[in-house]
Design a protein around this motif. Structure first.
Motif, PDB file in Angstrom:
ATOM      1  N   GLN A 127       0.842  -1.194   0.000  1.00 13.85           N
ATOM      2  CA  GLN A 127       0.000   0.000   0.000  1.00 13.85           C
ATOM      3  C   GLN A 127       0.881   1.249   0.000  1.00 13.85           C
ATOM      4  O   GLN A 127       0.806   2.091   0.881  1.00 13.85           O
ATOM      5  CB  GLN A 127      -0.907   0.017   1.234  1.00 13.85           C
ATOM      6  N   THR A 128       1.716   1.322  -0.996  1.00 10.94           N
ATOM      7  CA  THR A 128       2.682   2.411  -0.969  1.00 10.94           C
ATOM      8  C   THR A 128       2.171   3.675  -1.645  1.00 10.94           C
ATOM      9  O   THR A 128       2.583   4.764  -1.308  1.00 10.94           O
ATOM     10  CB  THR A 128       3.994   1.981  -1.668  1.00 10.94           C
ATOM     11  N   GLY A 129       1.294   3.515  -2.600  1.00 11.11           N
ATOM     12  CA  GLY A 129       0.823   4.686  -3.335  1.00 11.11           C
ATOM     13  C   GLY A 129      -0.082   5.544  -2.496  1.00 11.11           C
ATOM     14  O   GLY A 129      -0.669   5.086  -1.522  1.00 11.11           O
ATOM     15  N   PRO A 130      -0.181   6.810  -2.861  1.00  8.21           N
ATOM     16  CA  PRO A 130      -1.086   7.678  -2.115  1.00  8.21           C
ATOM     17  C   PRO A 130      -2.532   7.244  -2.330  1.00  8.21           C
ATOM     18  O   PRO A 130      -2.900   6.805  -3.420  1.00  8.21           O
ATOM     19  CB  PRO A 130      -0.829   9.059  -2.702  1.00  8.21           C
ATOM     20  N   MET A 131      -3.327   7.345  -1.298  1.00  4.97           N
ATOM     21  CA  MET A 131      -4.728   6.977  -1.441  1.00  4.97           C
ATOM     22  C   MET A 131      -5.431   8.018  -2.275  1.00  4.97           C
ATOM     23  O   MET A 131      -5.115   9.202  -2.219  1.00  4.97           O
ATOM     24  CB  MET A 131      -5.385   6.849  -0.074  1.00  4.97           C
ATOM     25  N   GLY A 132      -6.393   7.589  -3.030  1.00  7.80           N
ATOM     26  CA  GLY A 132      -7.164   8.528  -3.841  1.00  7.80           C
ATOM     27  C   GLY A 132      -6.468   8.925  -5.120  1.00  7.80           C
ATOM     28  O   GLY A 132      -6.948   9.789  -5.853  1.00  7.80           O
ATOM     29  N   SER A 133      -5.332   8.297  -5.406  1.00  9.60           N
ATOM     30  CA  SER A 133      -4.655   8.656  -6.649  1.00  9.60           C
ATOM     31  C   SER A 133      -5.511   8.171  -7.814  1.00  9.60           C
ATOM     32  O   SER A 133      -6.179   7.147  -7.736  1.00  9.60           O
ATOM     33  CB  SER A 133      -3.265   8.037  -6.711  1.00  9.60           C
ATOM     34  N   GLY A 134      -5.529   8.907  -8.859  1.00  7.94           N
ATOM     35  CA  GLY A 134      -6.401   8.583  -9.981  1.00  7.94           C
ATOM     36  C   GLY A 134      -7.787   9.177  -9.805  1.00  7.94           C
ATOM     37  O   GLY A 134      -8.713   8.822 -10.516  1.00  7.94           O
ATOM     38  N   GLY A 135      -7.928  10.067  -8.847  1.00 11.88           N
ATOM     39  CA  GLY A 135      -9.200  10.775  -8.701  1.00 11.88           C
ATOM     40  C   GLY A 135     -10.222  10.092  -7.821  1.00 11.88           C
ATOM     41  O   GLY A 135     -11.363  10.535  -7.744  1.00 11.88           O
ATOM     42  N   GLY A 136      -9.825   9.026  -7.152  1.00 13.00           N
ATOM     43  CA  GLY A 136     -10.765   8.337  -6.265  1.00 13.00           C
ATOM     44  C   GLY A 136     -11.128   9.188  -5.056  1.00 13.00           C
ATOM     45  O   GLY A 136     -10.382  10.077  -4.655  1.00 13.00           O
ATOM     46  N   VAL A 137     -12.291   8.895  -4.493  1.00 11.48           N
ATOM     47  CA  VAL A 137     -12.743   9.648  -3.327  1.00 11.48           C
ATOM     48  C   VAL A 137     -12.240   8.965  -2.062  1.00 11.48           C
ATOM     49  O   VAL A 137     -12.337   7.752  -1.917  1.00 11.48           O
ATOM     50  CB  VAL A 137     -14.294   9.711  -3.299  1.00 11.48           C
ATOM     51  N   VAL A 138     -11.680   9.755  -1.174  1.00 11.35           N
ATOM     52  CA  VAL A 138     -11.213   9.212   0.094  1.00 11.35           C
ATOM     53  C   VAL A 138     -12.010   9.845   1.222  1.00 11.35           C
ATOM     54  O   VAL A 138     -12.149  11.067   1.280  1.00 11.35           O
ATOM     55  CB  VAL A 138      -9.706   9.493   0.308  1.00 11.35           C
ATOM     56  N   GLU A 139     -12.543   9.006   2.058  1.00  2.42           N
ATOM     57  CA  GLU A 139     -13.298   9.528   3.193  1.00  2.42           C
ATOM     58  C   GLU A 139     -12.522   9.263   4.474  1.00  2.42           C
ATOM     59  O   GLU A 139     -11.830   8.252   4.594  1.00  2.42           O
ATOM     60  CB  GLU A 139     -14.669   8.844   3.264  1.00  2.42           C
ATOM     61  N   ALA A 140     -12.672  10.162   5.394  1.00  2.00           N
ATOM     62  CA  ALA A 140     -11.973  10.004   6.666  1.00  2.00           C
ATOM     63  C   ALA A 140     -12.988   9.981   7.794  1.00  2.00           C
ATOM     64  O   ALA A 140     -14.001  10.664   7.750  1.00  2.00           O
ATOM     65  CB  ALA A 140     -10.998  11.157   6.877  1.00  2.00           C
TER      66      ALA A 140
END
Ligand SMILES: [Zn+2]
Length: 186
Positions: A127-140
């Motif tokens: 899981q090295t890549g940044p989350m949401g890369s490629g325009g995905g939605v990230v919720e916290a």
């Protein structure tokens, strides 16, 4: 600056105290139930050093600083573990099991095991890549696990609460982190 000459890389009591100071900067926290304080140290010949018992306000289980860590239940001395972790993290080009074996004076088999376990513990499982890369939605979101201290019914002057913070990628991965406990003993 830490060096390989530091006592915690050679003496197991020093190693345990060093690990306790890192893991529990504000005093021991039961790794089983999260209760802060109220524990007592088990002493005497019948018990190995660094053993605590959770209080009657918690789970009453025994614990030591290595519970829940990569060092748990290992027969390899803790000072060797810390030295191996130090060497693996501090050498620019990494370190082979052979080098660890020679530097630490442990068998090659032990060195290989140490290197493998420590690298595994530090791995992020791809899981090295940044989350949401490629325009995905990230919720916290964050949540609290445990109990808030307060003068409610049954309040006995203690509380344990851990903040768990989670990032969720829609249709993707989730990563959870614990934040340092916000509450201490009353
Ligand atoms: Zn407990």
């Amino acid at each position: 600056m830490t060096s390989l000459n530091a006592p915690h890389f050679h003496d197991d009591d020093a190693a345990r105290e060093y690990l306790e100071s890192i893991r529990w900067p504000d005093g021991p926290v039961c790794p089983h139930c999260g209760v802060i304080g109220g524990h007592y140290q088990l002493e005497g010949k019948a018990h190995r050093k660094g053993l605590y018992k959770c209080s009657e306000r918690g789970c009453r289980k025994q614990f030591s600083v290595t519970v829940g860590t990569v060092f748990e239940r290992s027969h390899i001395p803790l000072s060797k573990w810390l030295a191996a972790a130090y060497l693996l993290c501090s050498s620019k080009k990494g370190m082979s099991a052979h080098q660890l074996h020679r530097t630490l004076g442990v068998t090659y088999k032990t060195a290989w095991f140490l290197a493998h376990r420590i690298r595994f513990a530090m791995a992020d499982f791809g899981q090295t890549g940044p989350m949401g890369s490629g325009g995905g939605v990230v919720e916290a979101d964050e949540t609290y696990i445990g109990r808030k201290p307060g003068r409610t019914k049954g309040w006995k002057g203690w509380g344990h609460k851990n903040v768990v913070f989670t990032l969720v990628e829609r249709e993707g991965q989730a990563r959870s982190f614990t934040s340092p406990a916000r509450c201490s003993t009353g």
